[in-house]
Design an enzyme around this catalytic site. Structure first.
Site, PDB file in Angstrom:
ATOM      1  N   CYS A 160       0.845  -1.192   0.000  1.00 39.00           N
ATOM      2  CA  CYS A 160       0.000   0.000   0.000  1.00 39.00           C
ATOM      3  C   CYS A 160       0.883   1.245   0.000  1.00 39.00           C
ATOM      4  O   CYS A 160       2.069   1.205   0.329  1.00 39.00           O
ATOM      5  CB  CYS A 160      -0.927  -0.002   1.210  1.00 39.00           C
ATOM      6  SG  CYS A 160      -0.121   0.341   2.771  1.00 39.00           S
ATOM      7  N   ALA A 198       6.555  -1.910  -4.636  1.00 38.92           N
ATOM      8  CA  ALA A 198       6.659  -1.203  -3.356  1.00 38.92           C
ATOM      9  C   ALA A 198       5.634  -0.072  -3.241  1.00 38.92           C
ATOM     10  O   ALA A 198       4.883   0.211  -4.179  1.00 38.92           O
ATOM     11  CB  ALA A 198       8.071  -0.663  -3.197  1.00 38.92           C
ATOM     12  N   HIS A 199       5.640   0.599  -2.105  1.00 35.28           N
ATOM     13  CA  HIS A 199       4.647   1.634  -1.821  1.00 35.28           C
ATOM     14  C   HIS A 199       4.742   2.808  -2.793  1.00 35.28           C
ATOM     15  O   HIS A 199       5.805   3.228  -3.181  1.00 35.28           O
ATOM     16  CB  HIS A 199       4.737   2.143  -0.383  1.00 35.28           C
ATOM     17  CG  HIS A 199       6.093   2.495   0.102  1.00 35.28           C
ATOM     18  ND1 HIS A 199       6.312   2.975   1.368  1.00 35.28           N
ATOM     19  CD2 HIS A 199       7.303   2.419  -0.479  1.00 35.28           C
ATOM     20  CE1 HIS A 199       7.590   3.182   1.517  1.00 35.28           C
ATOM     21  NE2 HIS A 199       8.209   2.850   0.431  1.00 35.28           N
ATOM     22  N   ASN A 200       3.557   3.304  -3.168  1.00 30.98           N
ATOM     23  CA  ASN A 200       3.439   4.497  -3.997  1.00 30.98           C
ATOM     24  C   ASN A 200       3.948   4.321  -5.429  1.00 30.98           C
ATOM     25  O   ASN A 200       4.125   5.297  -6.151  1.00 30.98           O
ATOM     26  CB  ASN A 200       4.145   5.695  -3.335  1.00 30.98           C
ATOM     27  CG  ASN A 200       3.474   6.113  -2.042  1.00 30.98           C
ATOM     28  OD1 ASN A 200       3.800   5.604  -0.967  1.00 30.98           O
ATOM     29  ND2 ASN A 200       2.514   7.012  -2.138  1.00 30.98           N
ATOM     30  N   SER A 246       7.768   4.566  -4.959  1.00 31.61           N
ATOM     31  CA  SER A 246       7.458   5.829  -5.628  1.00 31.61           C
ATOM     32  C   SER A 246       7.876   5.891  -7.091  1.00 31.61           C
ATOM     33  O   SER A 246       7.808   6.955  -7.700  1.00 31.61           O
ATOM     34  CB  SER A 246       8.085   7.016  -4.873  1.00 31.61           C
ATOM     35  OG  SER A 246       7.589   7.082  -3.562  1.00 31.61           O
TER      36      SER A 246
END
Lengths: 346, 346, 346
Positions: free
Chosen positions: C220, C241-243, C261
């Site tokens: 998330c 991974a996140h974002n 990201s």
């Protein structure tokens, strides 16, 4: 979950500038925030965004001096970053980790005990003779084998699989699908070329504050324990083989693999997709860059390694810089050779 | 689980030297053993540890001559290593693989049969029309799809997911979280740049004595079967794509990936984090070192490969030895060039 | 499941040549097909196999002219490939994805709704306040957290773990053991060298027609959403991974990892075991070859990258060609140096 700006200010011991009756229902970064969101400004670099943000409310420092008009309501506090983090933690607790009680059907084996204030999701499974602390959350489909011990405040997410005899400390987080205590990959070659499994009878020990990522795997020791020491963080899909020992506060990024019996020091950083060979020792504060493969023990603390096989980051960067120009190097060499062979012609 | 030294000696047909009434409750390596542990000495190299070990009991050879006094009780046997392995297997069975019976709730689909002396854990799921042998252990949260066949003595650990129509031989081990029979990654590119899934209707066949590691994934064939032949061992987090065939007694270490339709020979060794491209054939007894990437078929048996892209280990080691010194190579070349351009000055 | 050749011909609007009463019970490739199987011939290259195949029936083009006698029954249709794909889809539906209804025990949290014509397997878990469309299949041991939304026709295979607040579009496929929405790997270093978790309160959004492979993990966002856009396909054991944001119709092969990201464009191809560093942007139609590691943003659409660190595929192939011959390069250089140092001798 909706709060007024005034309610939040009260909790944070902050002072409202603007309409305290405005309502917010989510948290966001200042550059992405829209109506209904609360955000924060801690780094002065982002101050320009304060005047353009779509956020309904912004947490700012008591000492911030406004240079332009602001449309958002402000909550002035001592330390905006800490206050916002507190809100994040509160939010996470109310949405994900605040659940308590037991959903049925769930399974609790004979002789197992679990402390107060816990959550056991539907279809969670706890084997026999486990000792589980208080404030522990066990999500649906988690499996906890016989004789496991789990400390206070630990969270076992959905479908994590903990084999028998595993020891997990306090305030650990084991993410969904992680497997802890599976058999080490140990097989004795037989004269006919086949392999006979070597029984793996050890266990895994996670000390306090350890985090294990989704679908990561940590094998039990052949004998003794595979150990992850206090505060270390293991990311998704990491593989940790039998009898490995990871020191304190070491960070291991996604898809890294550590082979059997290797000892990783404390305060190390292993970037993503790294591989560490077996039976090695890595000194404290070793850093390994992404996709690198370490084949030798590292004895001096604080080294940076790169490459497969890995050597010093500085030398690796230099070697890689030349690597790209190998065809040119080859041409230069050929030119010199031609020159050397025909000096009389020139 | 506690036994006296005398009880163990009786089982092993050994002779006790020392106090047969001493009690042991665990197994350990000689260098790590402490009071309460039993260990063994097989390799003469470790003999010095016999005189310093903290173990309560040590299994030794009938013919061993002591050079110093020993504090541990000794159990003298013909073959200490085999005797200790037997103890390991007994221990593993009594702690992990000895369970029998059915825990409720569990699910057994219509038309499925399972042989005698089995274990089905709580929340285990068996679909319809499965044929499962005797002495099979199915741990909690394992899912077995419709029409699967599983041979005698196989162990399916917690949360393993076996898709419909999978065939698993006798004495296999499928570790926690492994997925067997998921769809192959097959998509037909469409004129607009999107992808349409190609139905994957084949299955996976594991022959006898195959081991599959925790969270490993083996995709079903598009049509026909993805096959892992007898005795091969697949470690944690390995990916085996659709229509792959792995020969007999091949060892595949953690986080390795094998792309679609590739055939791996028998008696091969693929070290950790290796990648094998699709539609290749690797000859028997091929060895691939860690993190290597094989992009071509290997036709000669017994080769050792390294690198990404991989070539002969010997050549790769030599090339890597120079690689580190590329900046120096570049400087030497530059010096020669300068020299060549200004011969008149020298 | 057995059909006569005549029954299949009727469904496909085809004409039978040969015995329409013959029975087939499986689908196969023309080169592997045996008695009882139906196969197809679309590519003229395979025509010789038509005369030797063991298949009971072959779907061929209306316009195909036979050059030799055929033993198999033929079904003549307009487009053999499409007809065979339709059979594959029908077969898949009847064996795997055709199931409907609810098996007990299963768990449906308060306030959750699910549309018509669905399947919920035994031990499947749906949290509170979820909104799930029609024709959705949820296999045994799948966990769906609170407040999730899932679109029509989506399939969640056994033991997939969907964290709270995840949004999944229509006609998605989430394979067994995949984890969607686990915490991003975000920790704030503390002055004493330990790490404090940064609460991860965002979610994951899968748009329509996304496929997620077995045991893949998608974290998330810290705040906001990790997004996989329409039609993208994620293979087994991939880590996102996140974002991260993945564009439309991008294909990500097994064991690839994308760091936090990073934004991957549309119509990209990331081959197996690739790594993409954090906070990068990859332009549309970027192709990264297997085991490569991308450390810089790619701004121009349509590039091919290779290596770790990755650069242009063309340059990488050339550099690797020289790399193998580095020892020879070194010897050539040494010879030149020897030559240069002793010109008077020549």
């Amino acid at each position: 979950m909706e709060f007024t700006v005034g309610q939040i200010a009260e909790v944070l011991h902050g002072a409202v500038e603007g309409d305290a009756a405005l309502r917010v229902d989510r948290l966001a970064k200042i550059e992405e925030a829209q109506a209904g969101a609360i955000t924060f400004l801690a780094n002065p670099k982002y101050e320009p965004q304060l005047y353009t943000t779509g956020a309904t409310a912004v947490i700012v420092s008591r000492t911030l001096e406004l240079r332009q008009p602001v449309t958002a309501a402000l909550i002035r506090v001592e330390d905006p970053y800490s206050c916002f983090t507190a809100l994040l933690e509160f939010y996470q607790q109310s949405t994900r980790t605040g659940r308590r009680g037991v959903e049925e059907p769930s399974f609790l084996g004979a002789g197992s005990t679990i402390g107060d204030n816990h959550y056991r999701g539907a279809f969670s499974y706890i084997g026999e003779n486990c000792i589980i602390g208080q404030d522990v959350l066990i999500f649906p489909h988690a499996t906890i084998g016989d004789r496991c011990r789990i400390g206070d405040g630990t969270i076992i997410y959905a479908g994590a699989k903990i084999y028998a005899d595993t020891v997990i400390g306090a305030r650990c987080v084991v993410h969904a699908g992680a497997v802890i205590g599976s058999d080490g990959f140990g097989f004795a070659p037989q004269p006919d070329g086949s392999y006979r499994p070597i029984p793996q009878i050890g266990n895994v020990v996670l000390e306090d504050n350890v985090s294990v990522g989704a679908n990561a795997t940590i094998d039990c020791a052949t004998m003794g324990s595979t150990i992850i020491r206090e505060g270390s963080k293991v990311d998704n899909l990491v593989q940790i083989a039998h009898n490995v020992e990871v020191g304190r506060h070491t960070v291991i990024a996604a898809q890294t693999g550590i082979s059997g019996s290797t000892k990783i020091g404390s305060y190390c950083v292993l970037a993503g997709q790294t591989g560490i060979a077996g039976h090695l020792t890595l000194a404290d504060k070793t850093t390994v860059t992404a996709q690198s493969g370490v084949g030798k023990s590292i004895k001096v603390s604080g080294e940076f390694l790169q490459g497969s096989p890995a050597f010093s980051l500085r030398d690796s960067l230099r070697a890689n810089a030349i690597f790209r120009h190998l065809p040119e190097l080859d041409r230069r060499l050929t030119a010199l050779e031609r020159n050397a062979q025909t000096p009389e012609k020139s």
